[in-house]
Design a protein around this motif. Structure first.
Motif, PDB file in Angstrom:
ATOM      1  N   UNK A 106       0.934  -1.289  -0.049  1.00 52.70           N
ATOM      2  CA  UNK A 106       0.028   0.112  -0.018  1.00 52.70           C
ATOM      3  C   UNK A 106       0.723   1.228   0.137  1.00 52.70           C
ATOM      4  N   UNK A 107       2.005   1.133   0.591  1.00 51.37           N
ATOM      5  CA  UNK A 107       3.119   2.464   0.806  1.00 51.37           C
ATOM      6  C   UNK A 107       3.664   2.459  -0.558  1.00 51.37           C
ATOM      7  N   UNK A 108       3.670   1.597  -1.378  1.00 54.81           N
ATOM      8  CA  UNK A 108       4.380   1.404  -2.640  1.00 54.81           C
ATOM      9  C   UNK A 108       5.796   1.180  -2.438  1.00 54.81           C
ATOM     10  N   UNK A 109       6.400   0.573  -1.617  1.00 54.52           N
ATOM     11  CA  UNK A 109       7.662   0.241  -1.172  1.00 54.52           C
ATOM     12  C   UNK A 109       8.188  -0.924  -1.857  1.00 54.52           C
ATOM     13  N   UNK A 110       7.297  -2.102  -2.279  1.00 57.01           N
ATOM     14  CA  UNK A 110       7.299  -3.215  -3.142  1.00 57.01           C
ATOM     15  C   UNK A 110       6.413  -3.612  -3.961  1.00 57.01           C
ATOM     16  N   UNK A 111       6.759  -3.740  -4.920  1.00 56.10           N
ATOM     17  CA  UNK A 111       5.782  -3.955  -6.230  1.00 56.10           C
ATOM     18  C   UNK A 111       4.879  -5.207  -6.207  1.00 56.10           C
ATOM     19  N   UNK A 112       3.712  -5.028  -6.604  1.00 59.06           N
ATOM     20  CA  UNK A 112       2.602  -5.933  -6.594  1.00 59.06           C
ATOM     21  C   UNK A 112       2.893  -6.940  -7.509  1.00 59.06           C
ATOM     22  N   UNK A 113       2.393  -8.448  -7.324  1.00 59.38           N
ATOM     23  CA  UNK A 113       2.670  -9.364  -8.487  1.00 59.38           C
ATOM     24  C   UNK A 113       1.616  -9.163  -9.553  1.00 59.38           C
ATOM     25  N   UNK A 114       0.221  -8.841  -9.070  1.00 61.16           N
ATOM     26  CA  UNK A 114      -0.918  -8.520  -9.818  1.00 61.16           C
ATOM     27  C   UNK A 114      -2.099  -7.874  -9.056  1.00 61.16           C
ATOM     28  N   UNK A 115      -3.096  -7.485  -9.889  1.00 60.15           N
ATOM     29  CA  UNK A 115      -4.022  -6.867  -9.125  1.00 60.15           C
ATOM     30  C   UNK A 115      -3.980  -5.421  -8.909  1.00 60.15           C
ATOM     31  N   UNK A 116      -4.920  -4.726  -8.232  1.00 62.58           N
ATOM     32  CA  UNK A 116      -4.788  -3.359  -8.232  1.00 62.58           C
ATOM     33  C   UNK A 116      -4.919  -2.803  -6.932  1.00 62.58           C
ATOM     34  N   UNK A 117      -4.073  -1.541  -6.604  1.00 65.35           N
ATOM     35  CA  UNK A 117      -4.097  -0.961  -5.304  1.00 65.35           C
ATOM     36  C   UNK A 117      -4.340   0.563  -5.745  1.00 65.35           C
ATOM     37  N   UNK A 118      -5.443   1.173  -5.323  1.00 64.84           N
ATOM     38  CA  UNK A 118      -5.843   2.413  -5.568  1.00 64.84           C
ATOM     39  C   UNK A 118      -5.822   3.173  -4.140  1.00 64.84           C
ATOM     40  N   UNK A 119      -5.350   4.147  -4.101  1.00 65.02           N
ATOM     41  CA  UNK A 119      -5.210   5.065  -2.841  1.00 65.02           C
ATOM     42  C   UNK A 119      -5.405   6.407  -3.209  1.00 65.02           C
ATOM     43  N   UNK A 120      -6.184   6.857  -2.576  1.00 66.54           N
ATOM     44  CA  UNK A 120      -6.744   8.335  -2.877  1.00 66.54           C
ATOM     45  C   UNK A 120      -7.217   8.426  -4.222  1.00 66.54           C
ATOM     46  N   UNK A 121      -7.731   7.677  -4.947  1.00 64.82           N
ATOM     47  CA  UNK A 121      -8.339   7.623  -6.320  1.00 64.82           C
ATOM     48  C   UNK A 121      -7.244   7.362  -7.273  1.00 64.82           C
ATOM     49  N   UNK A 122      -5.692   7.100  -7.095  1.00 65.43           N
ATOM     50  CA  UNK A 122      -4.824   6.777  -7.857  1.00 65.43           C
ATOM     51  C   UNK A 122      -4.287   5.433  -7.790  1.00 65.43           C
ATOM     52  N   UNK A 123      -4.326   4.679  -9.038  1.00 66.59           N
ATOM     53  CA  UNK A 123      -3.878   3.517  -9.169  1.00 66.59           C
ATOM     54  C   UNK A 123      -2.237   3.266  -8.901  1.00 66.59           C
ATOM     55  N   UNK A 124      -1.812   2.940  -7.853  1.00 68.05           N
ATOM     56  CA  UNK A 124      -0.158   2.929  -7.650  1.00 68.05           C
ATOM     57  C   UNK A 124       0.419   2.040  -8.083  1.00 68.05           C
TER      58      UNK A 124
END
Ligand SMILES: Nc1ncnc2c1ncn2[C@@H]1O[C@H](COP(=O)(O)OP(=O)(O)O)[C@@H](O)[C@H]1O
Ligand SMILES: [Mg+2]
Length: 258
Positions: free
Chosen positions: A60-78
């Motif tokens: 969620x913090x964007x410190x490591x990359x996701x393998x797949x899927x979506x993380x939207x924080x404050x309306x932004x796909x990070x």
């Protein structure tokens, strides 16, 4: 006079995660996590040791990359942001690591002011003032010149919390904020987390293994199990659940809790 358009109403979810997976090496840690965290709310994440709670916070913090899927924080796909835009994203979020991670050789005042200096603030008087205000908000106004080594565990947590909120983040992520504290101090930290969330409208996400904390810090509890969301609901719903797995976890009989 031209009519001004009404302000766009903010998304009620501050964090929206969909089908999130994270694989490290051969290990499928998150296997399709879907959840929403309401703006300004308090959310607790629980789950056995090694189920990926800390990994989730880092994603969620964007410190490591996701393998797949979506993380939207404050309306932004990070998950698709460049490193530069990730910096902007991270500034919206304060992170409180498990051990507080204060700099040993800096005073409380210097530790708490550090994020302001890092953000480019140069006016020493302004920094002093902001540090003082923030330390007062966590009931640590008297200890500016102390080194972390001379503080109690609870005081170190307070200083770390001050450092996490001094830049006015919209959200704070707490990784096991009360672990290693005695119950009375743990309770005071839980109340401070709740107060910070309510007074400042900060979305707070608290990873905890402490069932007593849930009613204090959380409007919503998310139970991660085997890489998935096993339960999401209020603390009352969790504690009154008839589900065997949930009951065992809550009562600490599963051998799962950390
Ligand atoms: N950087 C890493 N490299 C390899 N494995 C990792 C790494 N970070 C976490 N893991 C593994 O991912 C799993 C989940 O870890 P973590 O999120 O720390 O669990 P917890 O729910 O206890 O916070 C664990 O099995 C851990 O060993
Ligand atoms: Mg952890």
């Amino acid at each position: 006079m031209s009519a001004t358009p009404p302000p766009a109403s903010p998304d009620p979810a501050f964090i929206r995660v969909k089908d999130l997976t994270k694989t490290i090496g051969e290990q499928h840690i998150l296997r399709g996590v879907t959840l929403e965290i309401a703006r300004g709310s308090g959310v607790a994440i629980i789950g056995g040791s090694g189920t990926g709670k800390s990994v989730f916070l880092k994603l969620v913090m964007g410190l490591i990359p996701a393998t797949a899927g979506s993380i939207e924080v404050d309306g932004v796909e990070i998950t698709k942001l460049s490193e530069r835009n990730l910096g902007q994203h991270r500034r919206k979020i304060g992170l409180l690591f498990q051990d507080g991670a204060l700099f040993d050789s800096l005073t409380v005042e210097e530790n708490v002011g550090f994020p302001l200096v890092e953000a480019g603030m140069r006016d020493k008087e302004k920094i002093r003032q902001k540090v003082k205000e923030t330390l007062e908000a966590v009931d640590l106004g008297e200890h500016l010149q102390k080194l972390p080594s001379s503080l109690s565990g609870g005081m170190r947590k307070r200083a770390a919390l001050a450092r996490a909120i001094i830049t006015n983040p919209q959200c704070v992520l707490y990784d096991e904020p009360t672990s290693g504290l005695d119950p009375v101090v743990a309770d005071s930290i839980d109340h401070l987390i709740r107060r910070t969330q309510r007074r400042r409208g900060i979305t707070s996400v608290v990873v905890t293994h402490d069932m007593k904390s849930l009613k204090t810090v959380a409007d919503q509890v998310i139970y991660l199990r085997e890489g998935l969301v096993y339960f999401s609901g209020t603390p009352e719903e969790l504690f009154s659940s008839k589900d065997d797995v949930i009951q065992q976890f809550v009562e600490g009989r599963s051998g799962e809790s950390s």
